[in-house]
Design a protein around this motif. Structure first.
Motif, short mmCIF file in Angstrom:
data_model
loop_
_atom_site.label_atom_id
_atom_site.label_comp_id
_atom_site.label_asym_id
_atom_site.label_seq_id
_atom_site.Cartn_x
_atom_site.Cartn_y
_atom_site.Cartn_z
N LEU A 543 0.85 -1.19 0.00
CA LEU A 543 0.00 0.00 0.00
C LEU A 543 0.89 1.24 0.00
O LEU A 543 2.05 1.19 0.45
N THR A 544 0.40 2.32 -0.47
CA THR A 544 1.18 3.54 -0.40
C THR A 544 1.37 3.92 1.06
O THR A 544 0.55 3.57 1.92
N PRO A 545 2.48 4.59 1.39
CA PRO A 545 2.71 4.91 2.81
C PRO A 545 1.54 5.63 3.46
O PRO A 545 1.20 5.36 4.62
N THR A 546 0.89 6.52 2.73
CA THR A 546 -0.22 7.27 3.33
C THR A 546 -1.43 6.37 3.58
O THR A 546 -1.98 6.32 4.69
N GLN A 550 -3.04 4.78 7.16
CA GLN A 550 -4.45 4.97 7.50
C GLN A 550 -5.15 3.64 7.75
O GLN A 550 -5.89 3.49 8.74
N VAL A 551 -4.91 2.66 6.88
CA VAL A 551 -5.55 1.35 7.04
C VAL A 551 -5.11 0.68 8.32
O VAL A 551 -5.94 0.14 9.08
N GLY A 553 -3.91 2.06 10.98
CA GLY A 553 -4.48 2.79 12.11
C GLY A 553 -5.92 2.39 12.38
O GLY A 553 -6.34 2.24 13.55
N GLU A 554 -6.70 2.19 11.32
CA GLU A 554 -8.08 1.75 11.49
C GLU A 554 -8.14 0.34 12.09
O GLU A 554 -8.99 0.06 12.95
N ILE A 555 -7.25 -0.54 11.65
CA ILE A 555 -7.23 -1.90 12.21
C ILE A 555 -6.83 -1.86 13.68
O ILE A 555 -7.37 -2.60 14.51
N ALA A 556 -5.88 -0.99 14.02
CA ALA A 556 -5.47 -0.87 15.42
C ALA A 556 -6.64 -0.43 16.29
O ALA A 556 -6.88 -0.97 17.39
N ASP A 557 -7.41 0.55 15.82
CA ASP A 557 -8.56 1.01 16.59
C ASP A 557 -9.62 -0.09 16.68
O ASP A 557 -10.29 -0.25 17.71
#
Length: 888
Positions: A543-546, A550-551, A553-557
């Motif tokens: 995936l691109t770094p950005t 984001q992805v 981070g969503e999985i972490a939450d």
């Protein structure tokens, strides 16, 4: 001849009747002979069926009527091949390849079927994959490729796809595009092919690894052909195969497979010697097992000879010669061995057939059922040898018994020869030294030979060990004194039993030492990625770094409410491979010229200790990590200098060896194009370098974003590191894996756990097996002792001994036999374990392989005599009826 057979016929008749009268003992001996033959017959059947026969190979490679398969190689004159056409050796100098097509056209004409091989990219709107593409007229090759569903392609634009690709590219009736070079071809799937799992040892190219196209589908360009089939009715003979070899062709011929030439006519056999290491392993293990079986069966024959003693003495009193007595006892070995051999072979054949039928319904199906033929006669002869070897010592003892003493009910024991025990010690020492030598020079045949010599020496010296132990008799109680002296008087009975226990414990102890040492070596070699418990997630598509940050981070939450982790760190790395095109790039560090290992100038010992020659580089789970210092700061894996270097556009390297005199690291970037491997590019660049003293299993090289930009490769989010205070459970790891699976079905998730010792199961198996063998040997020996000491026990009971005395004596006898064998076996096992450790060190892979004696070994040495004593006490009757006794 008739007289010889008449004598053996009488002996065999006597042995047969004795076997019928003593059914329990006979069944025990028959079972002990049958078990190794059952295992051997089953193993031979399964192994023979695991390798396709020549006829099976002909059907798999050439179908029902194709005459030959021809493959062009890079070999020039002097190439030799095996009969199957699956192996070759290039003996001559490389030469310019001949015009293969013209040569084959002249030799086979219209019978030649040409195969066009290339590599293309299979694409659909959702996926793309690089795959092997093969254009061939399958209708001219009946049976070479089978369609498991649908049909074979016959018209241009039709394709046969392998089953592993169906899920990604669709099945029968679906369409896909094949990109070959600059051409894009639309094809329709008309059938599927399966992977020939059952012929993995023989089939050169499984069907499912190719996309088969009908003739006329590929664009009309020039292809380099390497594969042809010969159809028609004219066979390709071995003489033609040899001629084709001279032009660099590897040939599989139906005529050669169905009517193979003699081994002397195959040049390949003369230049490729068989590897005898596996033969040495199997032969040594088989020898040890057979010796163990003979040792266990021997006391049972001694029991029979003892119970036949009066009958044999009567035969001797009526003129029977000692050889007649030996023949009668040996006949017992022949009868039981043949019965056990026939039963074992029959059950082994049944087991082999059942194994074949069961595996036929699995992915590990055997290619064909091959029943042993001449091996059965060899196995039956082996059973006969076991029976004769086990009965030899009892037969020899029976032939030398005093007739008058036996008829009078008195015992007459022959005086053991001291030289036998001394010879055994010498042979054992010689075997140990030979095994150590085999480990030092890394010769498995020498090592196995030394182990067998050690086993023989133990057998010969077992009686001497019992006699030496008997000197302790005055220092123990009545039961122990009785057991020690009785064991020393009857060494022909106790010696084999003690030797059997020694051998079983020695083998089990060696296994325990090796397993424990291997576990310790793995533990010592393990280097964790991070200090804290870590779960690693590697993504298959970048995936691109950005978007990747984001992805993740969503999985972490999403998972934080169910999984107790401290942080989920995003890992960015260079994209060094493209699955769609096969293009790959490698980024390596060049060592400083002043610190390069002078490999040729050093000895093996110096190379092992020289730090310049012992640098291990890790690509890590993510490859070359790209970081501006934030990731390593959060992980706490490097010092402030390394963080500053990454923040200022430098790189972090694991050793001073990669820092040149100018303070920079020199990076080499190799870029390879799968379509044109010879046109790869090599790029060199430098960057300021800092050495980090940290565990580099996360990746030996860490570069800054500025360096990544200079290299010119794409930067992607390649995964995540999940750090927790305590190791996560399987459920928690599965929850994280499931969350990443939703965004990437090919993602991989695993714990960075220390290596699992995995030694509990082999330790338990070794402990139970050795204990079972020891109990069998001890039980046979104490059972024989019961018939020897019945009169002595009756006398003890008559003069006032308690009924428990018989049980205590039986338990003491078990302790003498099992305890002596366990202690000596444990010592022998530790010595053999040391030899195995030496072998591993000399191999070079484990120069610091540790020598570990696990607690299970001491438990084995302690458990065997205790369990034997308990069994001896529990299964012995307290009361014994008084018998008539003649004073000696």
């Amino acid at each position: 001849m008739s007289r010889w057979w008449a004598r053996w016929r009488v002996a065999l008749r006597i042995a047969w009747r004795d076997a019928g009268r003593n059914k329990a003992r006979t069944a025990l001996v028959v079972a002990m002979v049958a078990l190794p033959l059952l295992a051997g017959t089953t193993l031979i059947t399964v192994l023979g069926s695991s390798y396709p026969t020549l006829a099976t190979i002909a059907g798999a490679e050439l179908g029902t009527s194709v005459q030959a398969r021809l493959e062009a190689t890079a070999c020039g004159e002097g190439m030799v091949q095996n009969i199957e056409g699956s192996q070759m050796s290039c003996m001559g100098e490389p030469v310019d390849p001949p015009d293969h097509q013209a040569l084959l056209d002249a030799a086979f004409g219209s019978d030649l079927v040409e195969v066009t091989d290339t590599v293309g990219v299979l694409t659909t709107p959702d996926t793309a994959r690089r795959w092997n593409v093969r254009e061939v007229d399958l209708s001219a090759l009946p049976g070479v490729v089978e369609a498991t569903a649908g049909r074979l392609p016959t018209s241009p634009g039709e394709a046969l796809i392998g089953e592993p690709l169906v899920a990604a590219f669709g099945g029968i009736g679906d369409s896909l595009e094949v990109v070959v070079g600059e051409n894009t071809i639309a094809v329709e799937i008309v059938g599927t092919s399966a992977d020939l799992q059952t012929l993995s040892f023989a089939v050169t190219e499984p069907d499912s690894q190719y996309l088969y196209l009908a003739p006329g589908t590929l664009p009309s360009v020039e292809y380099d052909h390497r594969l042809w089939f010969v159809a028609g009715d004219q066979p390709v003979t071995w003489e033609q195969v040899l001629e084709l070899n001279e032009s660099g062709f590897l040939v599989t011929s139906r005529d050669v497979l169905l009517d193979p030439p003699p081994a002397s006519a195959v040049p390949f056999n003369g230049v490729n010697e068989d590897d005898l290491r596996m033969t040495a392993y199997i032969g040594g293990i088989a020898a040890l097992l057979l010796i163990e079986v003979v040792l266990l069966i021997g006391p049972a024959f001694a029991v029979g000879a003892r119970r036949q003693a009066r009958y044999l003495a009567q035969i001797a009193a009526h003129g029977g010669a000692p050889r007649e007595l030996r023949r009668i006892v040996l006949a017992s070995g022949v009868v039981t061995a043949l019965a056990g051999g026939v039963i074992g072979i029959a059950l082994g054949l049944l087991g082999g057939v059942v194994t074949y039928l069961v595996l036929a319904h699995t992915q590990s199906a055997l290619p064909n059922l091959v029943l042993p033929t001449w091996e059965l006669a060899l196995l039956l002869a082996l059973a006969l040898l076991i029976g004769l070897a086990a009965a030899w010592i009892p037969a020899r003892t029976a032939s030398r018994a005093d007739v008058v003493a036996t008829l009078g009910g008195r015992r007459e024991e022959a005086t053991p020869r001291r030289g036998v025990a001394r010879l055994g010690v010498a042979v054992a020492v010689l075997g140990a030294l030979t095994a150590a030598l085999g480990a030092l020079i890394i010769q498995p045949a020498v090592l196995i030979g030394g182990v067998v010599l050690l086993e023989v020496g133990i057998i010969l010296s077992a009686g001497g060990a019992v006699a030496l132990l008997a000197r302790l008799a005055p220092r123990v109680g009545v039961a122990g004194r009785f057991a020690l002296r009785e064991a020393a008087r009857h060494r022909t009975r106790t010696g084999p039993a003690v030797a059997a226990v020694i051998a079983a414990v020695a083998v089990a102890s060696t296994l325990m030492v090796y397993v424990a040492s291997t576990a310790r070596a793995d533990q010592n070699a393990w280097d964790p990625l991070l200090a804290e418990p870590t779960v690693v997630v590697a993504l298959s598509r970048g995936l691109t770094p950005t978007s990747g940050a984001q992805v993740i981070g969503e999985i972490a939450d999403e998972t934080a409410t169910e999984v107790s982790f401290e942080a989920m760190h995003v890992v960015t790395a260079l994209k060094t491979g493209d699955p769609a095109t096969g293009d790959v790039a490698y980024v390596d560090m060049e060592p400083s010229p002043d610190l390069t290992c002078p490999w040729e100038d050093l000895t093996d010992a110096e190379r092992r200790t020289d730090p310049r020659c012992n640098v291990t580089l890790h690509s890590g789970p993510f490859g070359t990590i790209v970081d501006d210092g934030s990731l390593v700061t959060a992980l706490g894996v490097v010092d402030a200098n390394a963080v500053d270097a990454l923040a200022s556009g430098g790189v972090v390297v694991p050793s001073d060896l990669f820092v040149w005199a100018d303070g920079q690291a020199h990076l080499r970037i190799d870029v390879m194009d799968a379509a044109s491997p010879d046109a790869g590019e090599v790029q060199m660049m430098t960057a300021d370098a800092v050495v980090a003293d940290w565990s580099d299993r996360l990746g030996s090289l860490i570069i800054s974003p500025e360096v990544a930009e200079q290299i010119g490769l794409e930067t992607v989010t390649s995964g995540a590191l999940v750090v927790s205070a305590q190791p996560l459970t399987d459920t928690e790891v599965a929850r994280i894996a499931g969350a990443f699976y939703e965004i990437d079905e090919q993602s991989q998730t695993w714990r960075d756990d220390p290596p699992d010792p995995g030694r509990d199961r082999p330790m338990a198996v070794a402990l139970l097996t050795a204990t079972a063998v020891a109990l069998v040997a001890t039980g046979l020996a104490t059972g024989l002792a019961g018939s020897h000491i019945a009169a002595d026990l009756a006398t003890l009971l008559a003069v006032g001994a308690s009924p428990r005395t018989r049980r205590r004596i039986s338990a003491a006898q078990a302790v003498v036999i099992a305890g002596t064998g366990a202690i000596l076996g444990g010592l022998a096992g530790m010595a053999l374990g040391g030899v195995v450790v030496l072998w591993e060190r000399q191999q070079g892979q484990w120069p610091d392989f540790p020598f570990v004696v696990p607690w299970q070994l001491w438990a084995l040495v302690a458990v065997i005599p205790v369990v034997s004593a308990v069994c001896g006490y529990a299964f012995t009757r307290s009361r014994l009826p008084l018998v008539r006794r003649i004073a000696e």
